[in-house]
Write a protein that holds these residues in place. Structure first.
Motif, mmCIF file in Angstrom:
data_model
loop_
_atom_site.group_PDB
_atom_site.id
_atom_site.type_symbol
_atom_site.label_atom_id
_atom_site.label_comp_id
_atom_site.label_asym_id
_atom_site.label_seq_id
_atom_site.Cartn_x
_atom_site.Cartn_y
_atom_site.Cartn_z
ATOM 1 N N UNK A 30 -76.684 108.524 50.544
ATOM 2 C CA UNK A 30 -75.261 108.563 50.205
ATOM 3 C C UNK A 30 -74.848 107.325 49.402
ATOM 4 N N UNK A 31 -75.806 106.405 49.220
ATOM 5 C CA UNK A 31 -75.575 105.211 48.398
ATOM 6 C C UNK A 31 -76.931 104.735 47.889
ATOM 7 N N UNK A 32 -76.954 103.621 47.169
ATOM 8 C CA UNK A 32 -78.210 103.124 46.602
ATOM 9 C C UNK A 32 -79.076 102.391 47.622
ATOM 10 N N UNK A 33 -78.551 102.170 48.826
ATOM 11 C CA UNK A 33 -79.326 101.537 49.901
ATOM 12 C C UNK A 33 -79.346 102.463 51.105
ATOM 13 N N UNK A 34 -80.553 102.777 51.572
ATOM 14 C CA UNK A 34 -80.738 103.594 52.765
ATOM 15 C C UNK A 34 -81.239 102.677 53.870
ATOM 16 N N UNK A 35 -80.586 102.726 55.015
ATOM 17 C CA UNK A 35 -81.009 101.908 56.154
ATOM 18 C C UNK A 35 -81.128 102.804 57.376
ATOM 19 N N UNK A 36 -82.223 102.663 58.098
ATOM 20 C CA UNK A 36 -82.430 103.419 59.326
ATOM 21 C C UNK A 36 -83.132 102.502 60.329
#
Length: 83
Positions: A30-36
């Motif tokens: 949903x943005x240019x950075x994916x965090x999990x």
């Protein structure tokens, strides 16, 4: 924390264990950075795949360490793609 940087918004992404191809996490950016998040047990080799229509598929490897993992994604426009 597992982080994918420089992802084209709307791309499908997947992080899987290299040893057995089991999915650790996946989704749509949903943005240019994916965090999990990931519950660290030991160093884990992974394969990261990112895909979006109009871009060449991107795949890279990485290793999840006790401090997490950050991977820079480099998606290229596919000039041959015809929607």
């Amino acid at each position: 924390t597992l982080t994918l940087q420089n992802v084209v918004t709307g791309s499908s992404w997947r992080i899987a264990k290299t040893s057995d191809n089991s999915t650790i996490d996946s989704g749509t950016a949903s943005s240019s950075t994916v965090t999990t998040t990931y519950n660290y047990v030991s160093e884990t080799a992974v394969t990261i795949r990112v895909r979006k229509a109009g871009y060449k598929p991107f795949e890279t490897g990485g290793t999840i360490l006790g401090t997490g993992m950050t991977s820079w994604i480099s998606q290229e426009v596919d000039n041959v793609y015809q929607p």
